[in-house]
Write a protein that holds these residues in place. Structure first.
Motif, PDB file in Angstrom:
ATOM      1  N   ILE A 130       0.945  -1.139  -0.053  1.00 21.42           N
ATOM      2  CA  ILE A 130      -0.112  -0.013  -0.005  1.00 21.42           C
ATOM      3  C   ILE A 130       0.940   1.125   0.137  1.00 21.42           C
ATOM      4  O   ILE A 130       0.607   2.157  -0.948  1.00 21.42           O
ATOM      5  N   VAL A 131       1.816   1.262   0.746  1.00 25.96           N
ATOM      6  CA  VAL A 131       2.752   2.212   1.083  1.00 25.96           C
ATOM      7  C   VAL A 131       4.201   1.857   1.193  1.00 25.96           C
ATOM      8  O   VAL A 131       4.418   0.822   2.103  1.00 25.96           O
ATOM      9  N   SER A 132       5.227   2.793   0.869  1.00 28.22           N
ATOM     10  CA  SER A 132       6.637   2.111   1.183  1.00 28.22           C
ATOM     11  C   SER A 132       7.553   3.412   1.358  1.00 28.22           C
ATOM     12  O   SER A 132       7.144   4.228   0.488  1.00 28.22           O
ATOM     13  N   GLY A 133       8.596   3.022   1.634  1.00 30.02           N
ATOM     14  CA  GLY A 133       9.572   4.200   1.798  1.00 30.02           C
ATOM     15  C   GLY A 133       9.392   5.448   2.687  1.00 30.02           C
ATOM     16  O   GLY A 133       9.909   6.698   2.395  1.00 30.02           O
ATOM     17  N   LEU A 134       8.305   5.367   3.674  1.00 28.75           N
ATOM     18  CA  LEU A 134       8.049   6.365   4.489  1.00 28.75           C
ATOM     19  C   LEU A 134       9.027   6.561   5.529  1.00 28.75           C
ATOM     20  O   LEU A 134      10.111   5.734   5.897  1.00 28.75           O
ATOM     21  N   ASP A 135       9.100   7.979   5.760  1.00 27.03           N
ATOM     22  CA  ASP A 135       9.902   8.017   7.176  1.00 27.03           C
ATOM     23  C   ASP A 135       9.772   7.125   8.367  1.00 27.03           C
ATOM     24  O   ASP A 135       8.379   6.767   8.528  1.00 27.03           O
ATOM     25  N   ASN A 136      10.811   6.641   9.035  1.00 28.75           N
ATOM     26  CA  ASN A 136      10.640   5.730  10.180  1.00 28.75           C
ATOM     27  C   ASN A 136       9.792   6.561  11.407  1.00 28.75           C
ATOM     28  O   ASN A 136      10.554   6.690  12.008  1.00 28.75           O
ATOM     29  N   GLY A 137       8.382   6.588  11.260  1.00 29.68           N
ATOM     30  CA  GLY A 137       7.925   7.239  12.319  1.00 29.68           C
ATOM     31  C   GLY A 137       6.266   6.608  12.302  1.00 29.68           C
ATOM     32  O   GLY A 137       5.989   5.651  11.644  1.00 29.68           O
ATOM     33  N   ARG A 138       5.507   7.381  12.968  1.00 31.37           N
ATOM     34  CA  ARG A 138       4.341   7.208  13.276  1.00 31.37           C
ATOM     35  C   ARG A 138       3.530   7.635  12.012  1.00 31.37           C
ATOM     36  O   ARG A 138       3.706   8.876  11.556  1.00 31.37           O
ATOM     37  N   HIS A 139       2.698   6.731  11.369  1.00 33.25           N
ATOM     38  CA  HIS A 139       1.823   7.060  10.378  1.00 33.25           C
ATOM     39  C   HIS A 139       0.486   6.631  10.211  1.00 33.25           C
ATOM     40  O   HIS A 139      -0.108   5.658  11.033  1.00 33.25           O
ATOM     41  N   THR A 140      -0.618   7.290   9.563  1.00 30.05           N
ATOM     42  CA  THR A 140      -1.996   7.038   9.340  1.00 30.05           C
ATOM     43  C   THR A 140      -2.191   6.726   7.964  1.00 30.05           C
ATOM     44  O   THR A 140      -1.900   7.525   7.119  1.00 30.05           O
ATOM     45  N   VAL A 141      -2.682   5.646   7.663  1.00 29.02           N
ATOM     46  CA  VAL A 141      -3.187   5.220   6.022  1.00 29.02           C
ATOM     47  C   VAL A 141      -4.529   5.015   6.152  1.00 29.02           C
ATOM     48  O   VAL A 141      -5.132   4.003   6.703  1.00 29.02           O
ATOM     49  N   LYS A 142      -5.246   5.483   5.216  1.00 26.37           N
ATOM     50  CA  LYS A 142      -6.565   5.396   4.853  1.00 26.37           C
ATOM     51  C   LYS A 142      -6.673   4.838   3.498  1.00 26.37           C
ATOM     52  O   LYS A 142      -6.077   5.575   2.597  1.00 26.37           O
ATOM     53  N   CYS A 143      -7.427   3.993   3.000  1.00 25.29           N
ATOM     54  CA  CYS A 143      -7.600   3.134   1.821  1.00 25.29           C
ATOM     55  C   CYS A 143      -9.038   2.968   1.780  1.00 25.29           C
ATOM     56  O   CYS A 143      -9.660   2.111   2.538  1.00 25.29           O
ATOM     57  N   LEU A 144      -9.569   3.384   0.453  1.00 29.75           N
ATOM     58  CA  LEU A 144     -10.770   3.497   0.102  1.00 29.75           C
ATOM     59  C   LEU A 144     -11.366   2.788  -1.029  1.00 29.75           C
ATOM     60  O   LEU A 144     -10.377   2.908  -2.231  1.00 29.75           O
ATOM     61  N   LYS A 145     -11.989   1.903  -1.240  1.00 32.62           N
ATOM     62  CA  LYS A 145     -12.440   1.616  -2.441  1.00 32.62           C
ATOM     63  C   LYS A 145     -13.439   2.489  -3.775  1.00 32.62           C
ATOM     64  O   LYS A 145     -14.276   3.227  -3.220  1.00 32.62           O
ATOM     65  N   MET A 146     -12.679   2.779  -4.797  1.00 33.34           N
ATOM     66  CA  MET A 146     -13.397   3.720  -5.770  1.00 33.34           C
ATOM     67  C   MET A 146     -14.405   3.027  -6.604  1.00 33.34           C
ATOM     68  O   MET A 146     -15.252   3.738  -6.926  1.00 33.34           O
ATOM     69  N   SER A 147     -14.341   1.600  -6.585  1.00 31.35           N
ATOM     70  CA  SER A 147     -15.401   0.992  -7.486  1.00 31.35           C
ATOM     71  C   SER A 147     -16.625   0.571  -6.803  1.00 31.35           C
ATOM     72  O   SER A 147     -16.798   0.707  -5.504  1.00 31.35           O
ATOM     73  N   GLU A 148     -17.585   0.344  -7.680  1.00 31.13           N
ATOM     74  CA  GLU A 148     -18.974  -0.103  -7.199  1.00 31.13           C
ATOM     75  C   GLU A 148     -18.972  -1.633  -6.851  1.00 31.13           C
ATOM     76  O   GLU A 148     -18.201  -2.593  -7.098  1.00 31.13           O
ATOM     77  N   PRO A 149     -19.969  -2.027  -5.930  1.00 30.15           N
ATOM     78  CA  PRO A 149     -20.347  -3.269  -5.558  1.00 30.15           C
ATOM     79  C   PRO A 149     -20.248  -4.304  -6.659  1.00 30.15           C
ATOM     80  O   PRO A 149     -19.890  -5.581  -6.525  1.00 30.15           O
ATOM     81  N   TYR A 150     -21.118  -4.022  -7.817  1.00 30.30           N
ATOM     82  CA  TYR A 150     -21.184  -5.234  -8.976  1.00 30.30           C
ATOM     83  C   TYR A 150     -19.953  -5.394  -9.606  1.00 30.30           C
ATOM     84  O   TYR A 150     -19.982  -6.348 -10.353  1.00 30.30           O
ATOM     85  N   ASP A 151     -18.786  -4.391  -9.559  1.00 28.41           N
ATOM     86  CA  ASP A 151     -17.670  -4.728  -9.972  1.00 28.41           C
ATOM     87  C   ASP A 151     -16.514  -5.743  -9.284  1.00 28.41           C
ATOM     88  O   ASP A 151     -16.247  -7.036 -10.114  1.00 28.41           O
ATOM     89  N   ALA A 152     -16.723  -5.857  -8.073  1.00 30.14           N
ATOM     90  CA  ALA A 152     -16.037  -6.894  -7.323  1.00 30.14           C
ATOM     91  C   ALA A 152     -16.566  -6.892  -5.862  1.00 30.14           C
ATOM     92  O   ALA A 152     -16.977  -5.920  -5.180  1.00 30.14           O
ATOM     93  N   THR A 153     -16.236  -8.269  -5.387  1.00 29.17           N
ATOM     94  CA  THR A 153     -16.385  -8.157  -3.810  1.00 29.17           C
ATOM     95  C   THR A 153     -15.074  -8.551  -3.309  1.00 29.17           C
ATOM     96  O   THR A 153     -14.252  -9.204  -3.566  1.00 29.17           O
ATOM     97  N   VAL A 154     -14.750  -7.496  -2.203  1.00 32.28           N
ATOM     98  CA  VAL A 154     -13.166  -7.463  -1.555  1.00 32.28           C
ATOM     99  C   VAL A 154     -13.313  -8.043  -0.428  1.00 32.28           C
ATOM    100  O   VAL A 154     -13.835  -7.379   0.557  1.00 32.28           O
ATOM    101  N   SER A 155     -12.285  -8.803   0.033  1.00 37.38           N
ATOM    102  CA  SER A 155     -11.904  -8.818   1.328  1.00 37.38           C
ATOM    103  C   SER A 155     -10.548  -8.744   1.698  1.00 37.38           C
ATOM    104  O   SER A 155      -9.651  -8.791   0.813  1.00 37.38           O
TER     105      SER A 155
END
Length: 400
Positions: A130-155
């Motif tokens: 998802i991410v790499s090469g960040l400074d070695n510290g505390r980070h927050t990552v938010k990740c959201l699906k752009m696509s619709e439910p009929y495109d794919a079911t994701v786990s």
């Protein structure tokens, strides 16, 4: 003797303090799997949108499954990288339905402009950086699906970092406003990133739709219930009203498929605002009956009002036949007069001279529409904007 007893007393105090310190100290965790994915007492993950947790069964590991647009996660860690193992079922295994995700790191607000903050899944099990090469510290990552439910079911099966994950602050996570969207293609970002041609997941994004962009201005968490091609009650096999009580819509793209997903616990997530953009697929249906449609519109609004009596509601439409039927029914039922629902007329496709893919709204129109709705929320009920609306110029690189 007194000195000996004093030393024993000091030793006992030190051991006791060490025990207390050890009990309070958070265990260092760099991999999240199994029950850790859905720990309700000391969670590591904030799950976004409707989701369900499944226990491990046979060779199938425990997982969290997401269906609707804008589902995903927020997670905090100390380290430089984050890896996530996904499992996805893609509609027809078609390139046009492979789901896309957008990522925000630390102070970045989704939808992000950078192309390297977007990735897609290809189906089956995949370990994604998802991410790499960040400074070695505390980070927050938010990740959201752009696509619709009929495109794919994701786990999601697991998370891994080169550092350690942090437990969530439940009070902080529940402190944002919450916006719920009941919609079809107009509100799902269908074709929003395109400039013509057919619709696919590359040129479509719920995170660039007027629904999400409105919520973004208020710093709100979101929950979608809807899909392109669906109506309030017509087509009868794609009735949003019939699936409000279920967790998701599946790649089968019908009511019967949605009813195979778990029943949604409405008390888990209470919206402050509900935005409707639904009905445009009802009136063209060969079986359309206006009386039935009107009754279902009223029933749907009353149902959601009973579930969420403090939520404000916005019924959006383009001055369409379906929209005017709905507002007439809601007015006759006395709902409009109660003050918790407002009508908002939004631009028609192409009204500003631009069109997205498959004859749907362009990103420019979505931005304009979001501003219209935000202004109504502020003027009608005293909401306060926290973030400026996005600028079209900043997002030219994501239009395909």
């Amino acid at each position: 003797m007194k000195r000996f007893l004093s030393l024993i007393l000091i030793l006992i105090i030190c051991l006791s303090a060490g025990t207390i310190f050890s009990a309070c100290k958070q265990e260092s965790v760099n991999v999240l799997v199994g029950e850790q994915l859905d720990d309700k007492v000391k969670p590591f993950v904030k799950w976004e949108g409707r989701h369900t947790f499944s226990q491990a069964e046979g060779e199938q590991p425990a997982k969290v499954t997401m269906y609707h647009s804008a589902t995903g996660f927020t997670i905090d860690f100390t380290g430089t990288s984050l890896y996530v193992e996904f499992e996805s079922t893609i509609s027809g295994n078609s390139e046009n339905h492979k789901p896309y995700f957008n990522v925000g790191v630390d102070d970045e607000i989704i939808p992000t402009v950078s192309l390297n903050r977007t990735f897609k899944l290809n189906g089956g099990k995949e370990r994604v950086c998802i991410v790499s090469g960040l400074d070695n510290g505390r980070h927050t990552v938010k990740c959201l699906k752009m696509s619709e439910p009929y495109d794919a079911t994701v786990s999601i099966l697991s998370f891994e970092t080169d550092g350690s994950f942090h437990q969530r602050d439940l009070d902080f996570d529940s402190g944002s406003l919450r916006f719920m969207f009941v919609c079809a293609s107009g509100g799902s970002g269908h074709g929003a990133l395109g400039t013509g041609g057919g619709r696919n997941t590359k040129n479509s994004s719920a995170l660039h739709s007027f629904n999400y962009l409105t919520a973004r201005m208020f710093g709100a968490d979101v929950q979608y219930v809807g899909n392109s091609g669906w109506g309030v009650t017509y087509p009868t096999n794609k009735s949003v009203y019939d699936v409000l009580d279920y967790t998701g819509i599946t790649t089968s793209n019908n009511v019967s498929g949605a009813k195979t997903t778990p029943v949604w616990e409405h008390s888990k997530w209470i919206p402050d605002v509900i935005i409707f953009n639904i009905g445009g697929n009802d009136t063209p249906d060969n079986n359309f009956n206006q009386t039935t449609y009107n009754n279902e519109v009223v029933s749907m609004v009353k149902k959601l009002h009973d579930l969420y009596p403090n939520a404000y509601m916005v019924w959006t439409h383009t001055n369409s036949k379906a929209g005017n039927y709905a507002m007439g029914a809601l007015t006759d039922a006395g709902i409009v007069g109660e003050g918790y629902l407002r009508e908002v007329i939004i631009p028609k496709v192409g009204a500003d001279g631009t069109t997205g893919a498959n004859g749907h709204n362009s990103l420019k129109t979505h931005i304009t529409t979001a501003q219209i709705i935000a202004d109504v929320l502020c003027e009608s009920w005293g909401f306060n904007v926290l973030e400026d609306n996005i600028s079209l110029e900043d997002y030219q690189s994501v239009i395909v």
